[in-house]
Design a protein around this motif. Structure first.
Motif, PDB file in Angstrom:
ATOM      1  N   UNK A   1       0.835  -1.203   0.000  1.00  0.00           N
ATOM      2  CA  UNK A   1       0.000   0.000   0.000  1.00  0.00           C
ATOM      3  C   UNK A   1       0.867   1.250   0.000  1.00  0.00           C
ATOM      4  N   UNK A   2       1.925   1.237   0.804  1.00  0.00           N
ATOM      5  CA  UNK A   2       2.816   2.402   0.864  1.00  0.00           C
ATOM      6  C   UNK A   2       3.497   2.636  -0.476  1.00  0.00           C
ATOM      7  N   UNK A   3       3.892   1.561  -1.140  1.00  0.00           N
ATOM      8  CA  UNK A   3       4.578   1.697  -2.421  1.00  0.00           C
ATOM      9  C   UNK A   3       3.648   2.307  -3.460  1.00  0.00           C
ATOM     10  N   UNK A   4       2.406   1.839  -3.515  1.00  0.00           N
ATOM     11  CA  UNK A   4       1.468   2.381  -4.497  1.00  0.00           C
ATOM     12  C   UNK A   4       1.091   3.822  -4.171  1.00  0.00           C
ATOM     13  N   UNK A   5       0.958   4.137  -2.882  1.00  0.00           N
ATOM     14  CA  UNK A   5       0.660   5.512  -2.495  1.00  0.00           C
ATOM     15  C   UNK A   5       1.819   6.414  -2.880  1.00  0.00           C
ATOM     16  N   UNK A   6       3.025   5.928  -2.691  1.00  0.00           N
ATOM     17  CA  UNK A   6       4.215   6.709  -3.037  1.00  0.00           C
ATOM     18  C   UNK A   6       4.251   6.983  -4.538  1.00  0.00           C
ATOM     19  N   UNK A   7       3.938   5.960  -5.347  1.00  0.00           N
ATOM     20  CA  UNK A   7       3.939   6.146  -6.804  1.00  0.00           C
ATOM     21  C   UNK A   7       2.878   7.157  -7.217  1.00  0.00           C
ATOM     22  N   UNK A   8       1.709   7.112  -6.558  1.00  0.00           N
ATOM     23  CA  UNK A   8       0.657   8.078  -6.856  1.00  0.00           C
ATOM     24  C   UNK A   8       1.086   9.492  -6.523  1.00  0.00           C
ATOM     25  N   UNK A   9       1.773   9.635  -5.395  1.00  0.00           N
ATOM     26  CA  UNK A   9       2.241  10.965  -4.995  1.00  0.00           C
ATOM     27  C   UNK A   9       3.268  11.496  -5.984  1.00  0.00           C
ATOM     28  N   UNK A  10       4.154  10.632  -6.461  1.00  0.00           N
ATOM     29  CA  UNK A  10       5.164  11.057  -7.443  1.00  0.00           C
ATOM     30  C   UNK A  10       4.473  11.493  -8.729  1.00  0.00           C
ATOM     31  N   UNK A  11       3.496  10.720  -9.177  1.00  0.00           N
ATOM     32  CA  UNK A  11       2.773  11.077 -10.393  1.00  0.00           C
ATOM     33  C   UNK A  11       2.044  12.395 -10.253  1.00  0.00           C
ATOM     34  N   UNK A  12       1.432  12.607  -9.096  1.00  0.00           N
ATOM     35  CA  UNK A  12       0.710  13.855  -8.858  1.00  0.00           C
ATOM     36  C   UNK A  12       1.678  15.029  -8.846  1.00  0.00           C
ATOM     37  N   UNK A  13       2.826  14.826  -8.193  1.00  0.00           N
ATOM     38  CA  UNK A  13       3.820  15.900  -8.122  1.00  0.00           C
ATOM     39  C   UNK A  13       4.353  16.226  -9.513  1.00  0.00           C
ATOM     40  N   UNK A  14       4.672  15.208 -10.293  1.00  0.00           N
ATOM     41  CA  UNK A  14       5.191  15.442 -11.639  1.00  0.00           C
ATOM     42  C   UNK A  14       4.144  16.113 -12.516  1.00  0.00           C
ATOM     43  N   UNK A  15       2.901  15.709 -12.385  1.00  0.00           N
ATOM     44  CA  UNK A  15       1.836  16.299 -13.171  1.00  0.00           C
ATOM     45  C   UNK A  15       1.694  17.783 -12.845  1.00  0.00           C
ATOM     46  N   UNK A  16       1.724  18.113 -11.562  1.00  0.00           N
ATOM     47  CA  UNK A  16       1.618  19.516 -11.156  1.00  0.00           C
ATOM     48  C   UNK A  16       2.810  20.308 -11.651  1.00  0.00           C
ATOM     49  N   UNK A  17       3.973  19.706 -11.584  1.00  0.00           N
ATOM     50  CA  UNK A  17       5.197  20.378 -12.030  1.00  0.00           C
ATOM     51  C   UNK A  17       5.121  20.693 -13.515  1.00  0.00           C
ATOM     52  N   UNK A  18       4.697  19.723 -14.313  1.00  0.00           N
ATOM     53  CA  UNK A  18       4.596  19.926 -15.768  1.00  0.00           C
ATOM     54  C   UNK A  18       3.528  20.962 -16.081  1.00  0.00           C
ATOM     55  N   UNK A  19       2.370  20.854 -15.417  1.00  0.00           N
ATOM     56  CA  UNK A  19       1.284  21.791 -15.667  1.00  0.00           C
ATOM     57  C   UNK A  19       1.715  23.206 -15.308  1.00  0.00           C
ATOM     58  N   UNK A  20       2.405  23.358 -14.180  1.00  0.00           N
ATOM     59  CA  UNK A  20       2.861  24.672 -13.737  1.00  0.00           C
ATOM     60  C   UNK A  20       3.862  25.248 -14.735  1.00  0.00           C
TER      61      UNK A  20
END
Length: 88
Positions: A39-58
């Motif tokens: 669960x922690x690994x999948x949550x971590x991957x989701x957080x990385x994806x969200x962070x990268x998405x925000x970074x690219x969008x910004x």
């Protein structure tokens, strides 16, 4: 050689019964710990994806704000590329 060790054999997943037999060698605490780690690994991957998405969008938003709008064309009529021969 057994069937699972042959190099070109097709993959056959474990049945539910085989999975249960395999899980018996672990304590309930170990199984919980493994599940929590998954669960922690999948949550971590989701957080990385969200962070990268925000970074690219910004970055895209900043690029749009930094670039000036395109200049209007100087001449509204396009120039032809034919020579004027004078014959009409």
């Amino acid at each position: 050689m057994s069937e699972q060790q042959q190099p070109n054999s097709t993959f056959t997943p474990y049945t539910t019964e085989q999975k249960r037999e395999f899980a018996k060698q672990f304590t309930p605490e170990q199984r919980k710990s493994y599940r929590k780690g998954q669960q922690n690994a999948y949550a971590h991957m989701g957080n990385i994806g969200r962070r990268n998405s925000s970074f690219i969008y910004n970055n895209l938003k900043n690029d749009e704000a930094a670039t000036p709008p395109p200049a209007p064309p100087a001449d509204s009529k396009p120039k032809g590329n034919r020579r004027n021969t004078g014959n009409k």
